[in-house]
Scaffold this motif. Sequence first.
Motif, PDB file in Angstrom:
ATOM      1  N   THR A 154      22.854 126.318  37.342  1.00 47.03           N
ATOM      2  CA  THR A 154      22.604 127.313  38.295  1.00 47.03           C
ATOM      3  C   THR A 154      22.036 126.821  39.721  1.00 47.03           C
ATOM      4  O   THR A 154      22.516 126.977  40.845  1.00 47.03           O
ATOM      5  CB  THR A 154      21.906 128.619  37.967  1.00 47.03           C
ATOM      6  OG1 THR A 154      22.261 129.005  36.819  1.00 47.03           O
ATOM      7  CG2 THR A 154      21.690 129.638  38.997  1.00 47.03           C
ATOM      8  N   HIS A 175      17.281 131.623  29.648  1.00 51.19           N
ATOM      9  CA  HIS A 175      17.117 130.783  30.480  1.00 51.19           C
ATOM     10  C   HIS A 175      16.809 129.289  29.879  1.00 51.19           C
ATOM     11  O   HIS A 175      16.301 129.006  29.020  1.00 51.19           O
ATOM     12  CB  HIS A 175      15.772 131.082  31.207  1.00 51.19           C
ATOM     13  CG  HIS A 175      15.758 132.418  32.020  1.00 51.19           C
ATOM     14  ND1 HIS A 175      16.791 132.818  32.885  1.00 51.19           N
ATOM     15  CD2 HIS A 175      15.028 133.383  31.887  1.00 51.19           C
ATOM     16  CE1 HIS A 175      16.625 134.103  33.328  1.00 51.19           C
ATOM     17  NE2 HIS A 175      15.253 134.446  32.694  1.00 51.19           N
ATOM     18  N   THR A 233      22.425 129.145  27.428  1.00 48.62           N
ATOM     19  CA  THR A 233      22.590 130.117  28.171  1.00 48.62           C
ATOM     20  C   THR A 233      23.446 131.365  27.972  1.00 48.62           C
ATOM     21  O   THR A 233      23.166 132.527  28.074  1.00 48.62           O
ATOM     22  CB  THR A 233      22.953 129.657  29.532  1.00 48.62           C
ATOM     23  OG1 THR A 233      22.195 128.603  30.012  1.00 48.62           O
ATOM     24  CG2 THR A 233      22.866 130.841  30.940  1.00 48.62           C
ATOM     25  N   GLN A 234      24.611 130.870  27.205  1.00 49.06           N
ATOM     26  CA  GLN A 234      25.610 132.037  26.952  1.00 49.06           C
ATOM     27  C   GLN A 234      24.830 132.746  25.564  1.00 49.06           C
ATOM     28  O   GLN A 234      25.287 133.799  25.456  1.00 49.06           O
ATOM     29  CB  GLN A 234      26.850 131.358  26.188  1.00 49.06           C
ATOM     30  CG  GLN A 234      27.692 130.592  27.805  1.00 49.06           C
ATOM     31  CD  GLN A 234      28.889 129.661  27.095  1.00 49.06           C
ATOM     32  OE1 GLN A 234      29.188 130.060  26.270  1.00 49.06           O
ATOM     33  NE2 GLN A 234      29.320 128.789  28.134  1.00 49.06           N
ATOM     34  N   TRP A 239      19.520 126.553  34.158  1.00 51.92           N
ATOM     35  CA  TRP A 239      20.614 127.669  34.247  1.00 51.92           C
ATOM     36  C   TRP A 239      19.893 128.953  33.908  1.00 51.92           C
ATOM     37  O   TRP A 239      18.989 129.203  33.114  1.00 51.92           O
ATOM     38  CB  TRP A 239      21.231 127.374  32.627  1.00 51.92           C
ATOM     39  CG  TRP A 239      22.383 126.272  32.748  1.00 51.92           C
ATOM     40  CD1 TRP A 239      23.559 126.341  32.939  1.00 51.92           C
ATOM     41  CD2 TRP A 239      22.051 124.799  32.738  1.00 51.92           C
ATOM     42  NE1 TRP A 239      24.065 125.149  32.918  1.00 51.92           N
ATOM     43  CE2 TRP A 239      23.110 124.070  32.935  1.00 51.92           C
ATOM     44  CE3 TRP A 239      20.810 124.068  33.131  1.00 51.92           C
ATOM     45  CZ2 TRP A 239      23.414 122.731  32.845  1.00 51.92           C
ATOM     46  CZ3 TRP A 239      20.980 122.721  32.729  1.00 51.92           C
ATOM     47  CH2 TRP A 239      22.305 121.997  33.166  1.00 51.92           C
ATOM     48  N   GLN A 240      20.369 130.049  34.698  1.00 49.67           N
ATOM     49  CA  GLN A 240      19.710 131.391  34.929  1.00 49.67           C
ATOM     50  C   GLN A 240      20.469 132.213  33.849  1.00 49.67           C
ATOM     51  O   GLN A 240      21.700 132.457  33.961  1.00 49.67           O
ATOM     52  CB  GLN A 240      19.527 131.773  36.116  1.00 49.67           C
ATOM     53  CG  GLN A 240      18.973 133.169  36.296  1.00 49.67           C
ATOM     54  CD  GLN A 240      18.771 133.563  37.656  1.00 49.67           C
ATOM     55  OE1 GLN A 240      19.473 133.215  38.706  1.00 49.67           O
ATOM     56  NE2 GLN A 240      17.875 134.363  37.789  1.00 49.67           N
ATOM     57  N   ALA A 241      19.950 133.090  32.899  1.00 47.41           N
ATOM     58  CA  ALA A 241      20.428 133.974  31.826  1.00 47.41           C
ATOM     59  C   ALA A 241      20.630 135.198  32.693  1.00 47.41           C
ATOM     60  O   ALA A 241      20.157 135.449  33.805  1.00 47.41           O
ATOM     61  CB  ALA A 241      19.517 134.007  30.910  1.00 47.41           C
ATOM     62  N   ALA A 242      21.482 135.923  32.038  1.00 48.68           N
ATOM     63  CA  ALA A 242      21.788 137.403  32.704  1.00 48.68           C
ATOM     64  C   ALA A 242      20.516 138.030  32.875  1.00 48.68           C
ATOM     65  O   ALA A 242      20.363 138.934  33.599  1.00 48.68           O
ATOM     66  CB  ALA A 242      22.835 137.925  31.834  1.00 48.68           C
ATOM     67  N   ASP A 243      19.840 138.139  31.658  1.00 44.98           N
ATOM     68  CA  ASP A 243      18.624 139.037  31.394  1.00 44.98           C
ATOM     69  C   ASP A 243      17.459 138.380  32.051  1.00 44.98           C
ATOM     70  O   ASP A 243      16.943 137.260  31.704  1.00 44.98           O
ATOM     71  CB  ASP A 243      18.404 139.216  30.067  1.00 44.98           C
ATOM     72  CG  ASP A 243      17.022 140.133  29.788  1.00 44.98           C
ATOM     73  OD1 ASP A 243      16.535 140.491  30.781  1.00 44.98           O
ATOM     74  OD2 ASP A 243      16.677 140.341  28.378  1.00 44.98           O
ATOM     75  N   PRO A 244      16.742 138.821  33.143  1.00 41.31           N
ATOM     76  CA  PRO A 244      15.528 138.150  33.744  1.00 41.31           C
ATOM     77  C   PRO A 244      14.620 138.021  32.995  1.00 41.31           C
ATOM     78  O   PRO A 244      13.844 136.943  33.162  1.00 41.31           O
ATOM     79  CB  PRO A 244      15.159 139.188  34.723  1.00 41.31           C
ATOM     80  CG  PRO A 244      16.587 140.066  34.975  1.00 41.31           C
ATOM     81  CD  PRO A 244      17.355 140.304  33.792  1.00 41.31           C
ATOM     82  N   GLY A 275      21.914 133.708  25.812  1.00 44.76           N
ATOM     83  CA  GLY A 275      21.074 134.889  26.216  1.00 44.76           C
ATOM     84  C   GLY A 275      19.533 133.974  26.628  1.00 44.76           C
ATOM     85  O   GLY A 275      18.707 134.893  27.044  1.00 44.76           O
TER      86      GLY A 275
END
Length: 289
Positions: free
Chosen positions: A7, A61, A56-57, A25-30, A59
């Motif tokens: 990211t 960071h 990351t996929q 890499w940033q996860a979808a969930d902060p 879940g």
Amino acid sequence: MKATEPTTTAHVLMPDGSSTPVQIWQAADPQATLVMVWPGFGMGGYYYRPLASALTQAGFHVAIGELRGQGQSSARASRTNQWGYHDLAAVDFPLQIAAAKESLNLATDHPMRFLSHSMGGQISCLFAARPEAEKYNLQGIFGVGAGSPWSEAFGDKERRRLGMGAVLLGGVGGHLLGFWPGKVLGKDFVGYGRQSGTHMKEWRRFNRKNSLDGLTGQDINYVQEMKKVSIPLTFGRSANDEECPEASIDALASFLPNAPLTKLIVPGELGHNRWAREPAAVVELFSHS
């Protein structure tokens, strides 16, 4: 953007004026846990991109650090520019963790786990003994191919290879030249690139005596403090990983006798390194550990 690309990348200024890139890499969930990936000896962070993408996929960071002087780190070992195990655990790891959390807008104490390869696992155990481990909320270490280089833990073939490395890296590089230049007469005979003499002298003693006593510049007694570490350790290895037999894992884990230890076999014949390029099995084990 390719799935394996980060990211963002944070460029961390080190005390010697060099720069270390931390791929993030940033996860979808902060609120996802941060996984810091620490490379093995002579390995660059780019090698672990498929692993980071898969994590990351799953879940998490993810941030890939570098060991000083390796990969995309601009540090260059010389007689006057030296670092050792303590510097990596006390300086490099905290600076890179802080950069990753800042880039992801995470609190200093946001939950964090390590996924550490080989040499990265050795330094991770030292870091776990430091006050920064509590500050940055390290909740566990998952090592892959991570063990002690103690010669007695290995079979004859690997013991001879490590012994030659100790002579060249630690003896010639650490004691005679003051650093290991990587290539000699145009050839890298040991395959680990340029290395700090201080680090290699300490690695040589680790190889000969399974000792981490009296690390150069240490500000804590690492051996005593590691005995107090109580976070869970999970050490995995591929069944065909001759560079990290089970006895090597046991020798490293012996420094942390109060840390709950789980030992795993990584499915597949993925050796010492290839699991990072084909990470599905490791990610599955990590996600359920």
